[in-house]
Motif scaffolding. Sequence first.
Motif, short mmCIF file in Angstrom:
data_model
loop_
_atom_site.label_atom_id
_atom_site.label_comp_id
_atom_site.label_asym_id
_atom_site.label_seq_id
_atom_site.Cartn_x
_atom_site.Cartn_y
_atom_site.Cartn_z
N HIS A 106 -9.83 1.53 -4.29
CA HIS A 106 -9.55 2.59 -4.00
C HIS A 106 -8.06 2.97 -4.28
O HIS A 106 -7.54 3.79 -4.16
CB HIS A 106 -9.76 2.88 -2.46
CG HIS A 106 -8.99 2.12 -1.40
ND1 HIS A 106 -9.32 0.73 -1.24
CD2 HIS A 106 -7.80 2.29 -0.84
CE1 HIS A 106 -8.58 0.02 -0.43
NE2 HIS A 106 -7.57 0.93 -0.25
N ARG A 107 -7.37 2.03 -4.73
CA ARG A 107 -6.11 2.01 -4.97
C ARG A 107 -5.85 1.85 -6.38
O ARG A 107 -4.49 1.64 -6.94
CB ARG A 107 -5.34 0.94 -4.10
CG ARG A 107 -5.01 1.49 -2.63
CD ARG A 107 -3.62 0.93 -2.04
NE ARG A 107 -3.78 -0.55 -2.29
CZ ARG A 107 -4.00 -1.38 -1.20
NH1 ARG A 107 -4.64 -1.03 -0.26
NH2 ARG A 107 -3.90 -2.73 -1.41
N ARG A 132 5.95 -0.01 -2.74
CA ARG A 132 5.46 -0.66 -4.08
C ARG A 132 6.40 -0.19 -5.13
O ARG A 132 6.56 -1.03 -6.06
CB ARG A 132 4.12 0.28 -4.40
CG ARG A 132 3.29 0.01 -5.45
CD ARG A 132 1.87 0.51 -5.41
NE ARG A 132 1.83 2.05 -5.35
CZ ARG A 132 1.10 2.54 -4.67
NH1 ARG A 132 0.39 2.05 -3.77
NH2 ARG A 132 1.20 3.83 -4.58
N ASP A 134 -3.72 4.64 -8.17
CA ASP A 134 -2.34 4.81 -7.56
C ASP A 134 -1.51 3.65 -8.35
O ASP A 134 -0.43 3.67 -8.66
CB ASP A 134 -2.27 4.50 -6.20
CG ASP A 134 -2.72 5.72 -5.53
OD1 ASP A 134 -2.71 6.77 -6.10
OD2 ASP A 134 -3.09 5.57 -4.15
N CYS A 135 -2.33 2.33 -8.39
CA CYS A 135 -1.76 1.13 -9.16
C CYS A 135 -1.05 1.54 -10.55
O CYS A 135 0.03 1.38 -10.93
CB CYS A 135 -2.23 -0.06 -8.94
SG CYS A 135 -1.97 -1.42 -9.75
N GLU A 160 -13.38 3.01 -10.96
CA GLU A 160 -12.43 2.92 -9.69
C GLU A 160 -13.65 2.17 -8.73
O GLU A 160 -13.44 2.31 -7.44
CB GLU A 160 -12.16 4.39 -9.05
CG GLU A 160 -11.08 4.99 -10.08
CD GLU A 160 -10.92 6.36 -9.48
OE1 GLU A 160 -10.22 6.36 -8.42
OE2 GLU A 160 -10.95 7.41 -10.02
N ALA A 210 0.83 -1.44 -0.10
CA ALA A 210 0.03 0.16 -0.04
C ALA A 210 0.75 1.16 0.22
O ALA A 210 0.61 2.30 -0.70
CB ALA A 210 -0.91 -0.03 1.20
N GLU A 225 -5.84 -5.77 -7.09
CA GLU A 225 -5.94 -4.39 -6.54
C GLU A 225 -7.43 -4.16 -6.00
O GLU A 225 -8.47 -4.38 -6.42
CB GLU A 225 -5.50 -3.71 -7.42
CG GLU A 225 -5.10 -2.26 -7.14
CD GLU A 225 -4.17 -2.13 -5.84
OE1 GLU A 225 -4.59 -2.31 -4.53
OE2 GLU A 225 -2.98 -2.17 -6.02
#
Length: 302
Positions: free
Chosen positions: A187-188, A166, A191-192, A238, A161, A184
């Motif tokens: 909510h991430r 990462r 970002d991923c 998302e 996280a 994944e």
Amino acid sequence: MTVQEISSIASLPIMTEAAHQVYPIATLYIVATPIGNVTDISLRALHLLSIADAVACEDTRNTAHLLTRFGLNKPLIAAHQHNEREVAQTLIARLHAGERIALVSDAGTPAVSDPGARIVDAVRAAGLRVLPLPGPSAAITAISASGLLNDQFYFVGFLPAKAKQRENMLHSLRGVTATMVFYEAPHRILDCATALVEAFEPTRQVVFARELTKMFEEIHRCPLSEAEAWIRADAHREKGEFVVLLEGATEAQDAEDVEAERILNILLAECSVKQAANLTAQITGRKKNALYERALQLKGQE
């Protein structure tokens, strides 16, 4: 699915076939359950769940709902990531008493980025039998529909996280030639995608498989350079659980990585870490941040 429909399925010859198979006592059964569409459960899994003495599960509420859908009612034992070692001893005692115990996760195959591996380990160490009942798997489902032409895959699971961790993990995967499989959370996911764009070549193919087998299932493949824009284009992207597939490195990319590291090593002998990374980025076209992190690692090795 109604009780009447369940009853009609139970009377089918194929269910009779399932019932005539052997299900040893004193055995832990690893039972794969649907990842979305409830009718993906196997006939063998249904029969085992109907004769199990108890079901060890990640979340008793989710499993109770699943069993109710099929007209089943079984004693449930909470077996999640925070109590695996402790509950394993309870299950072992019950198995020694001759029970059949089913182990399930909230969705898919237990012990694959879900609780279960510690329980299986403890049961095996106790000399007891473990039998898997194969079925739904989000990773395999996504790979089968991706069209990525690679007969190997590398299962990564959930990325850390924290951004730095990462980034370090993704850098270590740059040379992997197999298709990489990530899980994944919604909510991430952005970002991923951002982290993948920063760590890998923009031409690599990436697949986002969202809400697999459910009503709003979406499987999208694109160059990595388009990943962030695709997610941002629709707020619904998302939402839901994700499987992310990333194309593995080609031989040419692997050779480029080797060349970049050779140049970086030469420059480190004469320049600071920052200067070496900047110059290597200018020469090779590689990302400066990734080269800087690698330079720090090389200096640390010295």
